[in-house]
Design a protein around this motif. Structure first.
Motif, PDB file in Angstrom:
ATOM      1  N   GLU A  21       1.285  -1.274   0.035  1.00  0.00           N
ATOM      2  CA  GLU A  21       0.130   0.159   0.006  1.00  0.00           C
ATOM      3  C   GLU A  21       1.103   1.221  -0.155  1.00  0.00           C
ATOM      4  O   GLU A  21       0.777   2.171  -0.949  1.00  0.00           O
ATOM      5  CB  GLU A  21      -0.899   0.008   1.117  1.00  0.00           C
ATOM      6  CG  GLU A  21      -1.775   0.553   0.490  1.00  0.00           C
ATOM      7  CD  GLU A  21      -3.156   0.558   0.416  1.00  0.00           C
ATOM      8  OE1 GLU A  21      -3.279  -0.993   0.223  1.00  0.00           O
ATOM      9  OE2 GLU A  21      -3.224   1.600  -0.082  1.00  0.00           O
ATOM     10  N   PHE A  22       1.835   1.617   0.659  1.00  0.00           N
ATOM     11  CA  PHE A  22       2.299   2.033   1.433  1.00  0.00           C
ATOM     12  C   PHE A  22       3.617   2.815  -0.281  1.00  0.00           C
ATOM     13  O   PHE A  22       3.829   3.159  -0.993  1.00  0.00           O
ATOM     14  CB  PHE A  22       3.181   2.242   2.140  1.00  0.00           C
ATOM     15  CG  PHE A  22       3.038   3.033   3.273  1.00  0.00           C
ATOM     16  CD1 PHE A  22       1.904   2.269   4.498  1.00  0.00           C
ATOM     17  CD2 PHE A  22       2.228   4.455   3.891  1.00  0.00           C
ATOM     18  CE1 PHE A  22       1.799   2.716   5.855  1.00  0.00           C
ATOM     19  CE2 PHE A  22       1.917   5.224   4.629  1.00  0.00           C
ATOM     20  CZ  PHE A  22       2.080   3.936   5.582  1.00  0.00           C
ATOM     21  N   LEU A  23       4.372   1.547  -1.231  1.00  0.00           N
ATOM     22  CA  LEU A  23       4.773   1.513  -1.897  1.00  0.00           C
ATOM     23  C   LEU A  23       4.000   2.033  -3.325  1.00  0.00           C
ATOM     24  O   LEU A  23       4.582   2.815  -4.025  1.00  0.00           O
ATOM     25  CB  LEU A  23       5.291  -0.197  -2.376  1.00  0.00           C
ATOM     26  CG  LEU A  23       6.722   0.007  -3.445  1.00  0.00           C
ATOM     27  CD1 LEU A  23       7.454  -0.109  -2.957  1.00  0.00           C
ATOM     28  CD2 LEU A  23       6.681  -1.455  -3.865  1.00  0.00           C
ATOM     29  N   GLU A  24       3.219   1.757  -3.576  1.00  0.00           N
ATOM     30  CA  GLU A  24       2.241   2.360  -3.961  1.00  0.00           C
ATOM     31  C   GLU A  24       1.683   3.644  -4.071  1.00  0.00           C
ATOM     32  O   GLU A  24       1.665   4.555  -5.044  1.00  0.00           O
ATOM     33  CB  GLU A  24       0.369   1.652  -4.788  1.00  0.00           C
ATOM     34  CG  GLU A  24      -0.201   1.815  -5.433  1.00  0.00           C
ATOM     35  CD  GLU A  24      -1.932   1.924  -5.763  1.00  0.00           C
ATOM     36  OE1 GLU A  24      -2.180   1.251  -4.680  1.00  0.00           O
ATOM     37  OE2 GLU A  24      -1.807   1.794  -6.797  1.00  0.00           O
ATOM     38  N   ILE A  25       1.477   3.892  -2.963  1.00  0.00           N
ATOM     39  CA  ILE A  25       1.522   5.489  -2.853  1.00  0.00           C
ATOM     40  C   ILE A  25       2.161   6.778  -3.395  1.00  0.00           C
ATOM     41  O   ILE A  25       2.755   7.523  -3.567  1.00  0.00           O
ATOM     42  CB  ILE A  25       1.432   5.866  -1.282  1.00  0.00           C
ATOM     43  CG1 ILE A  25      -0.323   5.200  -1.354  1.00  0.00           C
ATOM     44  CG2 ILE A  25       0.796   7.425  -1.119  1.00  0.00           C
ATOM     45  CD1 ILE A  25      -0.741   5.258   0.294  1.00  0.00           C
ATOM     46  N   ALA A  26       3.975   5.833  -2.729  1.00  0.00           N
ATOM     47  CA  ALA A  26       5.087   6.680  -2.956  1.00  0.00           C
ATOM     48  C   ALA A  26       5.843   6.783  -4.220  1.00  0.00           C
ATOM     49  O   ALA A  26       6.178   7.779  -4.814  1.00  0.00           O
ATOM     50  CB  ALA A  26       5.836   6.167  -1.588  1.00  0.00           C
ATOM     51  N   ASN A  27       5.581   5.518  -4.599  1.00  0.00           N
ATOM     52  CA  ASN A  27       6.234   4.602  -6.482  1.00  0.00           C
ATOM     53  C   ASN A  27       5.128   5.146  -7.251  1.00  0.00           C
ATOM     54  O   ASN A  27       5.957   5.025  -8.592  1.00  0.00           O
ATOM     55  CB  ASN A  27       6.828   3.869  -5.724  1.00  0.00           C
ATOM     56  CG  ASN A  27       8.076   4.015  -4.906  1.00  0.00           C
ATOM     57  OD1 ASN A  27       8.325   4.734  -4.449  1.00  0.00           O
ATOM     58  ND2 ASN A  27       8.502   2.825  -4.880  1.00  0.00           N
ATOM     59  N   VAL A  78      13.291  11.618  -3.941  1.00  0.00           N
ATOM     60  CA  VAL A  78      14.183  12.143  -4.403  1.00  0.00           C
ATOM     61  C   VAL A  78      13.567  12.816  -5.505  1.00  0.00           C
ATOM     62  O   VAL A  78      13.264  14.354  -5.400  1.00  0.00           O
ATOM     63  CB  VAL A  78      15.412  12.070  -4.718  1.00  0.00           C
ATOM     64  CG1 VAL A  78      16.496  13.010  -5.186  1.00  0.00           C
ATOM     65  CG2 VAL A  78      16.377  11.244  -3.202  1.00  0.00           C
ATOM     66  N   ASN A  79      13.162  12.334  -6.662  1.00  0.00           N
ATOM     67  CA  ASN A  79      12.093  13.250  -7.509  1.00  0.00           C
ATOM     68  C   ASN A  79      11.215  13.871  -7.125  1.00  0.00           C
ATOM     69  O   ASN A  79      10.933  15.698  -7.579  1.00  0.00           O
ATOM     70  CB  ASN A  79      12.000  12.185  -8.552  1.00  0.00           C
ATOM     71  CG  ASN A  79      12.321  12.494  -9.415  1.00  0.00           C
ATOM     72  OD1 ASN A  79      10.747  13.738 -10.104  1.00  0.00           O
ATOM     73  ND2 ASN A  79      12.719  12.732 -10.666  1.00  0.00           N
ATOM     74  N   THR A  80      10.725  13.858  -6.154  1.00  0.00           N
ATOM     75  CA  THR A  80       9.398  14.222  -5.724  1.00  0.00           C
ATOM     76  C   THR A  80       9.978  15.540  -5.014  1.00  0.00           C
ATOM     77  O   THR A  80       9.465  16.789  -5.381  1.00  0.00           O
ATOM     78  CB  THR A  80       8.280  13.482  -4.757  1.00  0.00           C
ATOM     79  OG1 THR A  80       8.626  12.893  -5.907  1.00  0.00           O
ATOM     80  CG2 THR A  80       7.566  14.072  -4.279  1.00  0.00           C
ATOM     81  N   ILE A  81      10.843  15.207  -3.603  1.00  0.00           N
ATOM     82  CA  ILE A  81      11.299  16.403  -3.301  1.00  0.00           C
ATOM     83  C   ILE A  81      11.621  17.626  -4.188  1.00  0.00           C
ATOM     84  O   ILE A  81      11.096  18.492  -3.808  1.00  0.00           O
ATOM     85  CB  ILE A  81      12.097  15.992  -1.802  1.00  0.00           C
ATOM     86  CG1 ILE A  81      11.125  14.974  -0.447  1.00  0.00           C
ATOM     87  CG2 ILE A  81      12.572  17.251  -1.344  1.00  0.00           C
ATOM     88  CD1 ILE A  81      11.650  14.681   0.278  1.00  0.00           C
TER      89      ILE A  81
END
Ligand SMILES: CC1(C)CN=C(N2CCN(c3ncnc4sc(CC(F)F)cc34)CC2)S1
Length: 494
Positions: A356-362, A419-422
């Motif tokens: 679930e967290f992997l899908e949200i983050a990536n 890193v791309n997001t930040i």
């Protein structure tokens, strides 16, 4: 045999969704306790006929809800299955005749025998994650159950044998039973995940297993009979195939959830409220509260009754905001979900929430950053410091989840999108986020309460929690980014 009452018989043959709702209404409003086996057989038969049945005669044009669209479900069919279930349970345990008026409570041995009776009548090998394997109809006609279905069958079996103390306990990805005079005894009755030895008969772990999300820090949903009906209704699966739902089955599930909601049986069941919210988002019921209110109610239920140790209420809400392009709100929901998971240690049994967290983050956050940096964005989240703050809190929660865990969470696959997001946020936006370090007196993740020590420094260190609040004055957040980057990249070299 509890099961059939005259009123039930009068409602047969069942030819419409409305008739199914009538039977549930009767069991929930006018009986001492709803008959789990009967209701599960009925709703399983209806689901089966509308989702698994061969394309039968050309569909009747009449309204599927009120009049006959369902292949008529005969009383006799249900009675045969009900009696078969009762016979299996009766055969499994020799319950002493009720010679005393004293209430008999279940024992661990009894619960294990009922679990064995279900377990030993399942097909040898079948695809356990398939749809429509959750009901007693599936069990009694196909000898197949999914892991939730086995736990539900054990509770229904104990009810049929007269043990009113055996109840279903639910975490966000597992099910077990509680029993005994004060419902303090617990027992595993089904398997969990793939390739794990089942622990049936054992009590629910108090040790390291208890710190994993799978057991929600011993804050499971402990069901009443009516909440067990809510669980079987939540488990209704309207999917026809990978892309379509059977409209009538979704409608039945939605109406039954509203019936349970109105009777107050969803108050302490966040996931059921979330399921109702999902159904209302797809097709809203006029005169009912909006789905976003339901997602908020699920969150307040988890906060009120489960010490805010459940993740899914926030991901129900975050998913809703994401689908409706409310990206700042989605970031906040996901940061709140991350504040829950940071309190746990990651264990190998927590794959579902990891995914679930992997899908949200990536997937989800990168998608948002892509559409938002295309220059035509309406919500201009890249200019909002609070969005940067939400994202940092989201990532930090995952970092803290990993801290102190035997199993690593992060790997290089997380670093690039992170890193791309930040880096999509300009420095003058980032500069508006103030990162305050807090000293943490205790070492335990569960009972630690954040203390503000007043002096604001920007850091991410392994011992201290920190909270992020957007403030006017500037703070150097590069340390933080480097800390996150070095932490993640050091994982890579480890
Ligand atoms: C935000 C999400 C990804 C959307 N659906 C989610 N669900 C979470 C799991 N669902 C559930 N809904 C009602 N009750 C239960 S009890 C349980 C654990 C199982 F082992 F018994 C799961 C679950 C329904 C669907 S979380």
């Amino acid at each position: 045999m509890a099961g059939f009452r005259d009123i039930d018989r009068a409602l047969f043959p069942i030819k419409s969704i409305a008739a199914v709702i009538e039977i549930f209404k009767h069991h929930l409003e006018r009986t001492s306790e709803p008959d789990l086996a009967l209701l599960s057989i009925i709703v399983g038969a209806v689901e089966n006929s509308l989702t698994c049945g061969r394309p039968n005669a050309p569909q009747q044009i009449s309204d599927p809800i009120e009049s006959s669209r369902l292949p008529s479900l005969e009383y006799h069919t249900v009675e045969v299955l009900y009696n078969k279930f009762y016979a299996i349970m009766k055969g499994a345990v020799d319950v002493p005749a009720k010679n005393t008026t004293k209430t008999q409570y279940a024992t661990r041995e009894l619960v294990k025998k009922v679990s064995d009776a279900v377990w030993n009548t399942l097909s040898r090998s079948y695809y356990k994650d398939r749809a429509h394997l959750q009901s007693l109809f599936s069990y009694l006609t196909g000898n197949k159950l999914d892991c939730f279905g086995v736990a539900f069958a054990v509770v229904a079996g104990c009810q049929a044998l007269g043990f009113a103390d055996v109840h279903l306990a639910l975490s966000e990805d597992h099910a077990w039973v509680v029993f005994g005079e004060f419902s303090t005894e617990t027992a595993e009755v089904t398997w969990h995940g793939k390739g794990n030895e089942d622990k049936r008969g054992q009590e629910i772990g108090k040790g390291v297993a208890a710190r994993s999300w799978l057991y929600v820090n011993n804050k499971p949903v402990v069901c009443t009979r009516a909440m067990e009906v809510a669980a079987l209704v939540s488990a209704i699966n309207p999917s026809l195939n990978a892309t379509h739902d059977a409209y009538e089955v979704a409608y039945l599930q939605q109406e039954l959830l509203w019936l349970l909601y109105d009777l107050g049986h969803l108050t302490k069941y966040p996931m059921a409220i979330g399921n109702l919210g999902d159904l209302e988002e797809i097709s809203s019921t006029s005169g009912r509260i909006r789905c976003d209110i339901l997602f908020r109610e699920a969150i307040s239920s988890a906060r009120s009754y489960y010490d805010n140790m459940h993740v899914y209420p926030y991901t129900y809400q975050g998913g809703y905001f994401y689908r409706n392009k409310m990206y700042k709100e989605a970031f906040e929901s996901w940061a709140n979900a991350s504040d829950v998971i940071r309190k746990y240690n990651y264990s190998r049994d927590d794959e579902e929430i990891y995914k679930e967290f992997l899908e949200i983050a990536n997937e989800l956050i990168p998608h948002i950053m892509k559409v938002e940096s295309s220059g035509f964005s309406a919500s201009c989240i890249l200019k909002k410091p609070e969005c940067f703050a939400y994202l940092l809190r989201f990532y930090d929660g995952i970092c803290q989840w990993e801290e102190g865990s035997a199993t690593p969470v992060l790997h290089i696959g997380w670093a690039k999108p992170l890193v791309n997001t930040i880096s999509k946020f300009d420095s003058e936006v980032r500069a508006q986020v103030n990162i305050v370090c807090e000293s943490s007196p205790g070492d335990s993740k569960f009972d630690h309460k954040a203390q503000t020590n007043g002096n604001a420094t920007s850091c991410l260190n392994n011992n201290n929690n920190y909270c992020i609040s957007e403030k006017e004055n500037r703070s150097s957040d590069n340390e933080l980014i480097h800390a996150i980057e070095s932490k993640v990249i050091s994982e890579e070299s480890a």
